[in-house]
Scaffold this motif. Structure first.
Motif, PDB file in Angstrom:
ATOM      1  N   SER A   1       0.827  -1.200   0.000  1.00  0.00           N
ATOM      2  CA  SER A   1       0.000   0.000   0.000  1.00  0.00           C
ATOM      3  C   SER A   1       0.868   1.260   0.000  1.00  0.00           C
ATOM      4  O   SER A   1       0.605   2.211  -0.743  1.00  0.00           O
ATOM      5  CB  SER A   1      -0.917  -0.016   1.222  1.00  0.00           C
ATOM      6  OG  SER A   1      -1.620   1.183   1.328  1.00  0.00           O
TER       7      SER A   1
ATOM      8  N   ILE B   1       2.618   1.561  -3.459  1.00  0.00           N
ATOM      9  CA  ILE B   1       1.695   2.077  -4.483  1.00  0.00           C
ATOM     10  C   ILE B   1       1.444   3.568  -4.268  1.00  0.00           C
ATOM     11  O   ILE B   1       1.414   4.345  -5.223  1.00  0.00           O
ATOM     12  CB  ILE B   1       0.381   1.268  -4.498  1.00  0.00           C
ATOM     13  CG1 ILE B   1       0.658  -0.150  -5.034  1.00  0.00           C
ATOM     14  CG2 ILE B   1      -0.692   1.962  -5.321  1.00  0.00           C
ATOM     15  CD1 ILE B   1      -0.488  -1.118  -4.880  1.00  0.00           C
ATOM     16  N   SER B   2       1.294   3.979  -2.998  1.00  0.00           N
ATOM     17  CA  SER B   2       1.108   5.404  -2.703  1.00  0.00           C
ATOM     18  C   SER B   2       2.308   6.221  -3.181  1.00  0.00           C
ATOM     19  O   SER B   2       2.147   7.295  -3.768  1.00  0.00           O
ATOM     20  CB  SER B   2       0.905   5.624  -1.205  1.00  0.00           C
ATOM     21  OG  SER B   2      -0.315   5.078  -0.781  1.00  0.00           O
TER      22      SER B   2
ATOM     23  N   ILE C   1       4.400   5.478  -5.599  1.00  0.00           N
ATOM     24  CA  ILE C   1       4.372   5.508  -7.063  1.00  0.00           C
ATOM     25  C   ILE C   1       3.354   6.526  -7.554  1.00  0.00           C
ATOM     26  O   ILE C   1       3.634   7.332  -8.445  1.00  0.00           O
ATOM     27  CB  ILE C   1       4.070   4.102  -7.633  1.00  0.00           C
ATOM     28  CG1 ILE C   1       5.268   3.183  -7.388  1.00  0.00           C
ATOM     29  CG2 ILE C   1       3.724   4.173  -9.122  1.00  0.00           C
ATOM     30  CD1 ILE C   1       4.995   1.726  -7.704  1.00  0.00           C
ATOM     31  N   LEU C   2       2.160   6.525  -6.959  1.00  0.00           N
ATOM     32  CA  LEU C   2       1.123   7.477  -7.366  1.00  0.00           C
ATOM     33  C   LEU C   2       1.528   8.921  -7.074  1.00  0.00           C
ATOM     34  O   LEU C   2       1.292   9.812  -7.889  1.00  0.00           O
ATOM     35  CB  LEU C   2      -0.204   7.146  -6.678  1.00  0.00           C
ATOM     36  CG  LEU C   2      -0.901   5.877  -7.172  1.00  0.00           C
ATOM     37  CD1 LEU C   2      -2.120   5.570  -6.292  1.00  0.00           C
ATOM     38  CD2 LEU C   2      -1.309   6.019  -8.623  1.00  0.00           C
ATOM     39  N   ILE C   3       2.144   9.146  -5.919  1.00  0.00           N
ATOM     40  CA  ILE C   3       2.606  10.500  -5.587  1.00  0.00           C
ATOM     41  C   ILE C   3       3.637  10.964  -6.618  1.00  0.00           C
ATOM     42  O   ILE C   3       3.568  12.087  -7.113  1.00  0.00           O
ATOM     43  CB  ILE C   3       3.178  10.550  -4.151  1.00  0.00           C
ATOM     44  CG1 ILE C   3       2.049  10.388  -3.130  1.00  0.00           C
ATOM     45  CG2 ILE C   3       3.945  11.856  -3.916  1.00  0.00           C
ATOM     46  CD1 ILE C   3       2.532  10.157  -1.700  1.00  0.00           C
TER      47      ILE C   3
ATOM     48  N   LEU D   1       4.071   9.876  -9.744  1.00  0.00           N
ATOM     49  CA  LEU D   1       3.433  10.071 -11.050  1.00  0.00           C
ATOM     50  C   LEU D   1       2.608  11.352 -11.088  1.00  0.00           C
ATOM     51  O   LEU D   1       2.679  12.120 -12.057  1.00  0.00           O
ATOM     52  CB  LEU D   1       2.554   8.866 -11.400  1.00  0.00           C
ATOM     53  CG  LEU D   1       3.286   7.581 -11.774  1.00  0.00           C
ATOM     54  CD1 LEU D   1       2.300   6.427 -11.896  1.00  0.00           C
ATOM     55  CD2 LEU D   1       4.068   7.760 -13.061  1.00  0.00           C
ATOM     56  N   LEU D   2       1.824  11.593 -10.043  1.00  0.00           N
ATOM     57  CA  LEU D   2       1.000  12.802 -10.005  1.00  0.00           C
ATOM     58  C   LEU D   2       1.854  14.062  -9.929  1.00  0.00           C
ATOM     59  O   LEU D   2       1.598  15.045 -10.639  1.00  0.00           O
ATOM     60  CB  LEU D   2       0.031  12.750  -8.823  1.00  0.00           C
ATOM     61  CG  LEU D   2      -1.120  11.754  -8.964  1.00  0.00           C
ATOM     62  CD1 LEU D   2      -1.851  11.598  -7.627  1.00  0.00           C
ATOM     63  CD2 LEU D   2      -2.085  12.197 -10.053  1.00  0.00           C
TER      64      LEU D   2
ATOM     65  N   LEU E   1      -0.172  15.083  -0.380  1.00  0.00           N
ATOM     66  CA  LEU E   1      -0.412  13.648  -0.523  1.00  0.00           C
ATOM     67  C   LEU E   1       0.375  12.831   0.501  1.00  0.00           C
ATOM     68  O   LEU E   1      -0.121  11.817   0.996  1.00  0.00           O
ATOM     69  CB  LEU E   1      -0.083  13.192  -1.947  1.00  0.00           C
ATOM     70  CG  LEU E   1      -1.043  13.701  -3.022  1.00  0.00           C
ATOM     71  CD1 LEU E   1      -0.615  13.216  -4.402  1.00  0.00           C
ATOM     72  CD2 LEU E   1      -2.475  13.290  -2.725  1.00  0.00           C
TER      73      LEU E   1
ATOM     74  N   TRP F   1      -1.904  10.445   2.532  1.00  0.00           N
ATOM     75  CA  TRP F   1      -1.767   9.018   2.223  1.00  0.00           C
ATOM     76  C   TRP F   1      -0.753   8.296   3.092  1.00  0.00           C
ATOM     77  O   TRP F   1      -0.891   7.103   3.348  1.00  0.00           O
ATOM     78  CB  TRP F   1      -1.388   8.818   0.765  1.00  0.00           C
ATOM     79  CG  TRP F   1      -2.474   9.151  -0.208  1.00  0.00           C
ATOM     80  CD1 TRP F   1      -3.775   9.459   0.074  1.00  0.00           C
ATOM     81  CD2 TRP F   1      -2.356   9.224  -1.629  1.00  0.00           C
ATOM     82  NE1 TRP F   1      -4.465   9.722  -1.089  1.00  0.00           N
ATOM     83  CE2 TRP F   1      -3.617   9.578  -2.145  1.00  0.00           C
ATOM     84  CE3 TRP F   1      -1.312   9.035  -2.516  1.00  0.00           C
ATOM     85  CZ2 TRP F   1      -3.856   9.736  -3.498  1.00  0.00           C
ATOM     86  CZ3 TRP F   1      -1.542   9.189  -3.869  1.00  0.00           C
ATOM     87  CH2 TRP F   1      -2.810   9.535  -4.353  1.00  0.00           C
TER      88      TRP F   1
END
Length: 122
Positions: A4, A7-8, A10-12, A14-15, A34, A38
């Motif tokens: 988790s 993934i957070s 990676i998303l941070i 990318l965003l 974030l 997160w």
């Protein structure tokens, strides 16, 4: 680190990269909030981690795309970069001495002021 968190992260990334490339924002406006939400980071942890991410030339390719289209003033960028180093050092010395709750309120207030100026300004 569990899946988790991974993934957070990676998303941070990318965003922040996407918004950096499209709008010129990323570190403060995207990554710090974030990480607070997160990852349950403290304000100090989020700010420090954001600065660590930006310590390497992570926006090099995005800046290069803008340069290719004639949208980069290298002289101005160099002056800002050098003075950013000094300001960043002095600001970080101050920030680590400020209570996290107050620091978070200052951070949010500045984001709000900038947002209002961008929305309602000329």
């Amino acid at each position: 680190m569990n899946i988790s968190v991974f993934i957070s992260l990676i998303l941070i990334g990318l965003l922040a990269g996407f918004f950096s490339g499209t709008l010129g924002i990323g570190g403060s406006v995207v990554m710090i909030p974030l990480m607070l939400i997160w990852l349950n980071f403290s304000q100090h942890q989020a700010q420090g981690t954001s600065l660590a991410v930006l310590a390497v030339p992570v926006t090099l390719l995005a800046a290069y795309n803008y340069y290719q289209e004639g949208h980069v003033n290298w002289k101005y960028a160099a002056i800002i970069a050098v003075t950013f180093i000094v300001g960043g050092y002095l600001g970080s010395k101050l920030a680590i001495s400020i209570n996290q709750v107050l620091l978070k309120k200052i951070f949010g207030g500045i984001l709000l002021l900038v947002a209002l100026k961008m929305i309602f300004g000329k």
